[in-house]
Design an enzyme around this catalytic site. Structure first.
Site, PDB file in Angstrom:
ATOM      1  N   ILE A 124       0.510  -0.896   0.085  1.00 49.47           N
ATOM      2  CA  ILE A 124      -0.076  -0.047  -0.299  1.00 49.47           C
ATOM      3  C   ILE A 124       0.793   1.176   0.315  1.00 49.47           C
ATOM      4  CG2 ILE A 124      -1.576   0.879   0.917  1.00 49.47           C
ATOM      5  CD1 ILE A 124      -2.587  -1.444  -0.081  1.00 49.47           C
ATOM      6  N   GLU A 129      23.072   8.623  20.047  1.00 51.39           N
ATOM      7  CA  GLU A 129      22.299   9.284  20.704  1.00 51.39           C
ATOM      8  C   GLU A 129      22.663   9.736  21.946  1.00 51.39           C
ATOM      9  OE1 GLU A 129      18.934   6.476  21.073  1.00 51.39           O
ATOM     10  OE2 GLU A 129      18.311   6.880  18.950  1.00 51.39           O
ATOM     11  N   GLU A 154       8.686  -6.094  13.031  1.00 53.00           N
ATOM     12  CA  GLU A 154       9.809  -5.208  13.718  1.00 53.00           C
ATOM     13  C   GLU A 154      10.896  -6.385  14.448  1.00 53.00           C
ATOM     14  OE1 GLU A 154      11.220  -1.461  15.923  1.00 53.00           O
ATOM     15  OE2 GLU A 154       9.614  -2.556  16.799  1.00 53.00           O
ATOM     16  N   GLU A 159      19.189  13.742  11.887  1.00 44.24           N
ATOM     17  CA  GLU A 159      18.920  14.955  11.444  1.00 44.24           C
ATOM     18  C   GLU A 159      17.461  15.424  11.859  1.00 44.24           C
ATOM     19  OE1 GLU A 159      19.128  15.939   8.030  1.00 44.24           O
ATOM     20  OE2 GLU A 159      21.760  15.897   6.954  1.00 44.24           O
ATOM     21  N   PRO A 193       3.758  -8.759  16.908  1.00 50.54           N
ATOM     22  CA  PRO A 193       3.948 -10.198  16.010  1.00 50.54           C
ATOM     23  C   PRO A 193       2.487  -9.659  15.308  1.00 50.54           C
ATOM     24  CG  PRO A 193       4.188 -10.941  17.630  1.00 50.54           C
ATOM     25  CD  PRO A 193       4.993  -9.364  18.594  1.00 50.54           C
ATOM     26  N   GLY A 194       1.654  -8.969  16.032  1.00 46.73           N
ATOM     27  CA  GLY A 194       0.766  -8.588  15.724  1.00 46.73           C
ATOM     28  C   GLY A 194      -0.164  -7.703  14.474  1.00 46.73           C
TER      29      GLY A 194
END
Length: 186
Positions: free
Chosen positions: A13, A96, A119, A140, A114-115
Site C-alpha cells: 500500500i 544518541e 519489527e 537530522e 508480531p500481531g
C-alpha cells in the site's frame, strides 16, 4: 492443528523510509480466507547503558505517533552498513548519547508486536562507559535530551507515565531482575 497461513495475494500500500504497509490475502488452516494488515519494519537494536554509578542513561524525546514526550533507552534502526545488532547498538549509543562502552553483553531479542509488524529488536547492555572524543552526530530529525536515572528515579518515571515504550519497560524489569539476583546471592 496446522498453524500456517498461505499467502494468496500481497499488495504493498505504501513504502516509506522505515516501514512498508502491506495487505495480504491469506488462506487459513481451515480453508477460509482472511486479510492481514502488516507493517514491514527494519530490524533495530536498543541499549541499556549503565554508568559506573549504576545509573541508566535514557533519552527524552517527543514521539509524534503518541503525541507526547517519551523517555526511552537509546535505540535505532539497523543500517544497511551494520553487520549485526551489536554494531547497531554501538552506533546508536554513540549517536544518541555521545558515549561508547568498553563492555557489551547481549540481553535478549524479540518481535515488538508480531500481531501487525515484523519489527525485530535486539537489546544489549553496555557498561564501563566513556565519552567519545568526536561522537557520531544524531540523526537530522532527532531532538533528544539525556537523562541519567537511578533505579528509583527510573521507576518513578514509569509510574508517572513518562516511560512507556515496550523496550524501555522491558529494560526496567530486566534491571529489577538483576537487582533481585544480587539480593538473592547475598
Amino acid at each position: 492443528m496446522l498453524f500456517y497461513e498461505e499467502t494468496i495475494k500481497s499488495t504493498s500500500i505504501y513504502k516509506g523510509n522505515i516501514t512498508e504497509y502491506v495487505v495480504e490475502d491469506v488462506k487459513l488452516p481451515d480453508g477460509k480466507q482472511a486479510k492481514r494488515e502488516i507493517v514491514r519494519h527494519d530490524s533495530a537494536a536498543a541499549v541499556l547503558p549503565f554508568t559506573k554509578d549504576g545509573e541508566l542513561i535514557l533519552v527524552k524525546q517527543y514521539r509524534k505517533a503518541i503525541d507526547q514526550i517519551s523517555i526511552e533507552i537509546p535505540a535505532g534502526l539497523q543500517d544497511k552498513t551494520d553487520k549485526d545488532g551489536m554494531e547497531t547498538a554501538k552506533r546508536e549509543l554513540e549517536e544518541e548519547t555521545g558515549y561508547k562502552a568498553k563492555k557489551w553483553s547481549f540481553v535478549t531479542s524479540f518481535y515488538s508486536t508480531p500481531g501487525f509488524t515484523d519489527e525485530f529488536l535486539e537489546i544489549y547492555e553496555a557498561t564501563d562507559l566513556y565519552l567519545a572524543e568526536d561522537p557520531l552526530s544524531q540523526d537530522e530529525d532527532e531532538n533528544l535530551e539525556l537523562i541519567t536515572a537511578s533505579y528509583e528515579q527510573a521507576w518513578d518515571l514509569y509510574h508517572k507515565g513518562l516511560l512507556r515504550d515496550s523496550k524501555t519497560v522491558f529494560a526496567l524489569f530486566y534491571w529489577k531482575m538483576k537487582k533481585l539476583d544480587i539480593k538473592l546471592g547475598e
